[in-house]
Each structure stands twice: as structure tokens, then as C-alpha cells.
Design a protein around this motif. Structure first.
Motif, mmCIF file in Angstrom:
data_model
loop_
_atom_site.group_PDB
_atom_site.id
_atom_site.type_symbol
_atom_site.label_atom_id
_atom_site.label_comp_id
_atom_site.label_asym_id
_atom_site.label_seq_id
_atom_site.Cartn_x
_atom_site.Cartn_y
_atom_site.Cartn_z
ATOM 1 N N LEU A 1 -7.319 -0.973 -4.907
ATOM 2 C CA LEU A 1 -6.887 -0.792 -3.528
ATOM 3 C C LEU A 1 -6.399 -2.143 -3.004
ATOM 4 O O LEU A 1 -7.211 -2.983 -2.610
ATOM 5 N N PRO A 2 -5.093 -2.384 -3.019
ATOM 6 C CA PRO A 2 -4.584 -3.676 -2.559
ATOM 7 C C PRO A 2 -4.243 -3.648 -1.079
ATOM 8 O O PRO A 2 -3.899 -2.603 -0.520
ATOM 9 N N PHE A 3 -4.334 -4.794 -0.436
ATOM 10 C CA PHE A 3 -3.860 -4.917 0.929
ATOM 11 C C PHE A 3 -3.624 -6.384 1.241
ATOM 12 O O PHE A 3 -4.209 -7.277 0.636
ATOM 13 N N ALA A 4 -2.735 -6.626 2.203
ATOM 14 C CA ALA A 4 -2.459 -7.975 2.685
ATOM 15 C C ALA A 4 -2.751 -8.033 4.174
ATOM 16 O O ALA A 4 -2.673 -7.023 4.879
ATOM 17 N N THR A 5 -3.085 -9.242 4.644
ATOM 18 C CA THR A 5 -3.438 -9.401 6.054
ATOM 19 C C THR A 5 -2.432 -10.316 6.770
ATOM 20 O O THR A 5 -1.255 -10.305 6.451
ATOM 21 N N SER A 6 -2.889 -11.126 7.695
ATOM 22 C CA SER A 6 -1.989 -11.745 8.667
ATOM 23 C C SER A 6 -0.934 -12.682 8.082
ATOM 24 O O SER A 6 0.190 -12.737 8.596
ATOM 25 N N ALA A 7 -1.245 -13.437 7.020
ATOM 26 C CA ALA A 7 -0.264 -14.391 6.496
ATOM 27 C C ALA A 7 0.998 -13.679 6.026
ATOM 28 O O ALA A 7 2.118 -14.110 6.312
ATOM 29 N N VAL A 8 0.842 -12.569 5.302
ATOM 30 C CA VAL A 8 1.994 -11.797 4.855
ATOM 31 C C VAL A 8 2.564 -11.004 6.025
ATOM 32 O O VAL A 8 3.792 -10.921 6.202
ATOM 33 N N ARG A 9 1.692 -10.451 6.848
ATOM 34 C CA ARG A 9 2.135 -9.610 7.968
ATOM 35 C C ARG A 9 3.089 -10.358 8.891
ATOM 36 O O ARG A 9 4.071 -9.789 9.373
ATOM 37 N N GLU A 10 2.830 -11.632 9.106
ATOM 38 C CA GLU A 10 3.602 -12.381 10.082
ATOM 39 C C GLU A 10 4.661 -13.284 9.459
ATOM 40 O O GLU A 10 5.410 -13.951 10.179
ATOM 41 N N ALA A 11 4.747 -13.312 8.147
ATOM 42 C CA ALA A 11 5.784 -14.118 7.495
ATOM 43 C C ALA A 11 7.161 -13.532 7.811
ATOM 44 O O ALA A 11 7.359 -12.309 7.772
ATOM 45 N N THR A 12 8.120 -14.390 8.106
ATOM 46 C CA THR A 12 9.455 -13.905 8.454
ATOM 47 C C THR A 12 10.181 -13.301 7.255
ATOM 48 O O THR A 12 11.159 -12.566 7.436
ATOM 49 N N ASN A 13 9.731 -13.619 6.054
ATOM 50 C CA ASN A 13 10.327 -13.031 4.841
ATOM 51 C C ASN A 13 9.371 -12.067 4.156
ATOM 52 O O ASN A 13 9.365 -11.940 2.935
ATOM 53 N N ALA A 14 8.556 -11.379 4.962
ATOM 54 C CA ALA A 14 7.543 -10.492 4.399
ATOM 55 C C ALA A 14 8.147 -9.430 3.477
ATOM 56 O O ALA A 14 7.607 -9.152 2.395
ATOM 57 N N ASP A 15 9.257 -8.835 3.867
ATOM 58 C CA ASP A 15 9.866 -7.785 3.039
ATOM 59 C C ASP A 15 10.267 -8.331 1.668
ATOM 60 O O ASP A 15 10.070 -7.668 0.637
ATOM 61 N N GLU A 16 10.819 -9.521 1.655
ATOM 62 C CA GLU A 16 11.208 -10.149 0.388
ATOM 63 C C GLU A 16 9.984 -10.440 -0.480
ATOM 64 O O GLU A 16 9.991 -10.200 -1.699
ATOM 65 N N VAL A 17 8.920 -10.939 0.151
ATOM 66 C CA VAL A 17 7.693 -11.247 -0.581
ATOM 67 C C VAL A 17 7.116 -9.976 -1.202
ATOM 68 O O VAL A 17 6.752 -9.949 -2.388
#
Length: 315
Positions: A76-92
Motif C-alpha cells: 500500500l504506497p502513498f506520498a505525503t506533503s513533499a510530493v503533494r506540494e512539489a510543482t513537478n509532482a505529476d512528472e515525479v
């Protein structure tokens, strides 16, 4: 069944492997942890740097391999605020999917608060009454309050210890003017939310999760983690008020020598202490109890609840 939960947090990428089934507490079987400090691997535009993306993909790939090695039926993977708020989140997220096969959901701040609250409610049980929960991560502060398993109020604020350290406290030890400016910022942010919780009345129990709170409780005299999960560990506001100026005068190396403080988190401890002190003060909390379960356990418990509802009665 054996489940893995892969937490892509602002500080740490953590795979927790548990043996679990509906109706039983999840039993930890293996832990694979890397301190990546993703919240600090952002450029001036708020995007994860190319090096940060490469390192993230590599660490997630290693975690997936570890889950396979340990026999996980599902992860069960999930990401929190660092990925959520990164401006290149979709690319990441696209890079992670393409190179590791992991489709990484991103939790909202509200999700973080509610799932962490669920874990605390299950740990302390119904007899705890009205719970007030505080959680300080690398990127955000979560606050939740309620009497049931789903809180009546939940907020997430951009007051994580890693984020604030990188953005406000460049010195080692930090400059006193920077500390005062951060203290004002933290308290102003928290003060905006106090009314959302005070309207429900005083909680019966105040609890806190996260590495930051555990470390603060330990330096204030709480039992070591090695003494077991079931020893009560408390943190008082009075202790925090005594420790904040002491932490402010220390270098990162000096903080890392404190009991229970890891070298990788020592630079963030002052910012975390300022957030903890501000939250306890503004919410009128004199003392709180450390909860061993947090977001990862909340994710697992929610999954087990879904499995339990899909199993026919008597099956």
C-alpha cells in the motif's frame, strides 16, 4: 496476510511490513527505512530537483524489492506533503510509475490527519473519550479532534519540521532573529485554526504521534523506545518551554548527542519543538501522551477494515 505499507514522506521513505488480518492488530515483521529528506530536495521554484527524483526512484525501487523479498501479498504506497506540494509532482509520479511500477497515490492533508487519528483511536480505544491529536511530520502539522473513529475536525498546516528548518533556520546554531521570526510564523498559522477545535470543548485525552514528538518526549525524560511500546510516554508544555531555548543554543552535532535524537533528524529538532510548543500553548494543552501508532498504521487499518467488510459473515 502479509502487507507492506510504503510511506513516501517528507523526511523518510519507509516500508513497514506487517502480518495482519481483519479484527487483529497488525504485527510488525520488517522495516526498511531511508532518510531521503525529500522536503529539502526542492529547487527555488518548489520542484523536486533532478537529483532528488533520481534518488526517490532508486529508494522506492529498493523498497519494492524488499517487500517482494519479505513475501508481501500487497503493498500500500502513498506520498505525503513533499510530493503533494512539489510543482513537478505529476512528472515525479510518472517517473516513479515508469521505473518502479509503483502507482503512488498522494494523500491530501485532510487524509493524513484522518488516517492518523484512526490509528490513535484504535490504539487508545473508546475509553479515551474525546481525542485531540497532534502530528508533526517533515512537511506538515496535522491536528484532529473527535470522539469517533473519524474526527469531527481535522486540519493540515505547512508547518513540518523539515520544511521550516530549510526555509527559516539556515544557521548552525540558528540566529536568534530567525528563531523569533519562525516562532511568530508558527503561532500565527496555528492560531487561525484554534476556533475549529475549541468549539467542541475540552478533549478528554491529548495524544501525539511522529518522530519529532517521540524525540522531544525522550529528551524531556520519557522512556527509551527499546523499553517497549506499552510504557506510557508523556510530554509536558513546561518541559518544552525549558528545552526550546536550550535547543536554540545548540549546534546540530550537539543536538544529535541528546538521548533518542537521531543524527539525521537533529537539525530539525528546534523547528519541531517550536511547532509543538506553539500547538500545545494555543490549544491549551498542558500535557500529552505519545502514541506509537501513526499514519502508516492508519493506512493498514483502513485497508483491513475494507477487507473485513468484503468477507461474508461466518466465512
Amino acid at each position: 496476510m502479509r502487507l507492506g505499507v510504503l510511506d513516501v514522506g517528507s523526511n523518510t521513505i519507509h516500508l513497514l511490513v506487517v502480518d495482519a488480518h481483519p479484527g487483529a492488530r497488525p504485527l510488525p515483521a520488517h522495516s526498511h527505512k531511508v532518510e531521503l529528506r525529500l522536503a529539502e530536495l526542492l529547487d527555488e521554484h518548489g520542484a523536486v530537483t533532478p537529483d532528488g527524483v533520481e534518488r526517490l526512484v532508486s529508494v522506492i525501487g529498493d523498497a519494492v524489492q524488499a517487500a517482494e523479498d519479505k513475501g508481501c501479498e500487497d503493498v500500500l504506497p502513498f506520498a505525503t506533503s513533499a510530493v503533494r506540494e512539489a510543482t513537478n509532482a505529476d512528472e515525479v509520479l510518472a517517473r516513479v510509475k515508469a521505473e518502479t511500477g509503483v502507482d503512488l497515490p498522494v494523500l491530501s492533508g485532510d487524509d493524513e490527519a484522518r488516517l492518523t487519528f484512526l490509528a490513535a483511536r484504535r490504539w487508545f480505544g473508546w475509553s479515551a473519550g474525546k481525542l485531540l491529536l497532534l502530528d508533526i511530520g517533515g512537511g506538515s502539522l496535522e491536528i484532529a479532534y473527535g470522539i469517533d473513529e473519524d474526527p469531527d475536525a481535522a486540519v493540515s498546516l505547512p508547518l513540518g519540521a523539515g520544511r521550516l528548518t530549510a526555509g527559516w533556520l539556515p544557521g548552525d546554531p540558528p540566529d536568534q532573529a530567525d528563531i523569533r521570526a519562525l516562532r511568530r510564523h508558527v503561532r500565527a498559522q496555528i492560531a487561525r485554526t484554534v476556533g475549529e477545535f475549541s468549539r467542541f470543548g475540552a478533549p478528554d485525552r491529548v495524544v501525539a504521534t511522529s518522530k519529532t514528538f517521540k524525540q522531544l518526549a525522550r529528551i524531556a525524560g520519557a522512556a527509551r523506545s527499546g523499553d517497549g511500546l506499552y510504557i506510557q510516554r508523556d510530554l509536558t508544555r513546561k518541559s518544552l518551554e525549558e528545552w526550546v531555548p536550550r535547543l536554540a543554543a545548540m549546534t546540530t552535532a550537539q543536538r544529535s548527542a541528546l538521548p533518542g535524537v537521531s543524527e539525521g533528524r537533529s537539525n530539525q529538532l528546534l523547528a519541531g519543538a517550536l511547532v509543538a510548543e506553539g500547538a500545545m500553548d494555543l490549544l491549551g494543552v498542558d500535557s500529552l501522551e505519545i502514541c506509537p501508532w501513526a499514519l502508516r498504521e492508519g493506512v493498514i487499518l483502513r485497508r483491513l477494515d475494507h477487507l473485513g467488510r468484503s468477507t461474508p459473515v461466518g466465512a
